[in-house]
Design a protein around this motif. Structure first.
Motif, short mmCIF file in Angstrom:
data_model
loop_
_atom_site.label_atom_id
_atom_site.label_comp_id
_atom_site.label_asym_id
_atom_site.label_seq_id
_atom_site.Cartn_x
_atom_site.Cartn_y
_atom_site.Cartn_z
N HIS A 1 -26.80 -24.20 36.46
CA HIS A 1 -27.99 -23.39 36.68
C HIS A 1 -28.46 -23.61 38.11
CE1 HIS A 1 -31.69 -21.28 35.66
NE2 HIS A 1 -32.34 -22.24 36.30
N LEU B 1 -27.56 -26.68 32.18
CA LEU B 1 -28.28 -26.33 30.96
C LEU B 1 -27.63 -27.07 29.81
CD1 LEU B 1 -30.32 -24.59 29.36
CD2 LEU B 1 -28.50 -22.89 29.16
N ARG C 1 -36.33 -30.10 32.67
CA ARG C 1 -37.26 -29.05 32.27
C ARG C 1 -36.86 -28.60 30.88
NH1 ARG C 1 -36.69 -24.33 34.84
NH2 ARG C 1 -34.66 -24.84 35.69
N VAL C 2 -37.83 -28.46 29.98
CA VAL C 2 -37.55 -28.08 28.60
C VAL C 2 -37.82 -26.59 28.42
CG1 VAL C 2 -38.15 -28.48 26.18
CG2 VAL C 2 -38.30 -30.35 27.82
N GLN C 3 -36.95 -25.94 27.66
CA GLN C 3 -37.16 -24.52 27.34
C GLN C 3 -36.85 -24.30 25.87
OE1 GLN C 3 -35.44 -21.40 29.90
NE2 GLN C 3 -34.41 -20.70 28.07
N GLU C 4 -37.72 -23.56 25.18
CA GLU C 4 -37.44 -23.17 23.81
C GLU C 4 -37.28 -21.66 23.80
OE1 GLU C 4 -39.13 -23.45 19.26
OE2 GLU C 4 -40.06 -24.63 20.83
N LYS C 5 -36.08 -21.23 23.41
CA LYS C 5 -35.77 -19.81 23.41
C LYS C 5 -35.01 -19.49 22.14
CE LYS C 5 -34.21 -16.47 26.82
NZ LYS C 5 -33.56 -16.33 28.12
N LEU D 1 -33.87 -25.37 21.26
CA LEU D 1 -34.26 -26.16 22.43
C LEU D 1 -33.12 -26.25 23.43
CD1 LEU D 1 -36.13 -29.28 21.04
CD2 LEU D 1 -37.06 -27.46 22.44
N SER D 2 -33.45 -26.10 24.70
CA SER D 2 -32.50 -26.34 25.77
C SER D 2 -33.20 -27.10 26.88
CB SER D 2 -31.89 -25.06 26.33
OG SER D 2 -32.46 -23.92 25.87
#
Length: 179
Positions: free
Chosen positions: A19, A26, A61-65, A69-70
């Protein structure tokens, strides 16, 4: 005597892709733990030979999509996209004790049956049952008028769950029926 790798480390996810140009990757998590990397500063990346190579975590950095969770992770030793691309599809492991400790701290889901439902300071009713569906839980509420109200357990309607006082604070319930 040395412990086996399975006893020492737990797989926490895999590197899906690079990324950006700074070497960030990621990681798709196999665990439902948004705070997974909060206490992890060192992980192990399984290389093509199956060896677990230590990698120090520099930033996360956390991302929920799509309910998944990623984590966008920058490793100390990965400084550009080419290096990050070489890690694609490799599994990521962490010390089993750290991961199990983290997962043990996560509480079991709270039974919200009989919680009082409130909106704008007024009592709306009581949770009779929590219905589970693939998208999100739905609260079945018995209102003051003894009618049933179904409330999706999403941010649009539920603003706070107060476990101590056994209350659920809501908003926008007028969109769902007579309140």
């Amino acid at each position: 005597m040395l412990e086996s790798i399975e006893n020492q480390y737990q797989k926490i996810g895999y590197i899906a892709r690079s990324h950006g140009v700074q070497g960030e990757v990621l990681i798709i998590s196999e665990l439902d733990a948004p705070t997974l990397f909060d206490s992890l500063d060192l992980v192990r990346i399984e290389n093509a030979r199956g060896d677990l190579v230590p990698a120090r975590v520099e930033s996360v950095r956390v991302q929920e999509k799509h309910n998944r969770l990623s984590f966008f992770v920058q490793f100390e030793h990965v400084t550009d996209r080419t290096q990050a691309d070489r890690l694609k599809q490799y599994a990521v492991y962490a010390d089993r004790e750290q991961v199990e400790h983290l997962l043990d701290r996560q509480d079991d889901p709270v039974d919200m049956t009989s919680f009082e439902v409130r909106m704008n300071g007024s009592r709306i009713g009581t949770v009779e049952e929590v219905l589970y569906n693939p998208a999100h839980p739905i609260l079945q509420i018995s209102t003051r008028n003894l009618e049933q109200l179904l409330v999706p357990f999403v941010d649009e309607y539920v603003t706070e769950v107060d476990e101590e006082h056994r209350q659920i604070h809501c908003r926008n319930l007028e969109q769902l029926g007579d309140v």
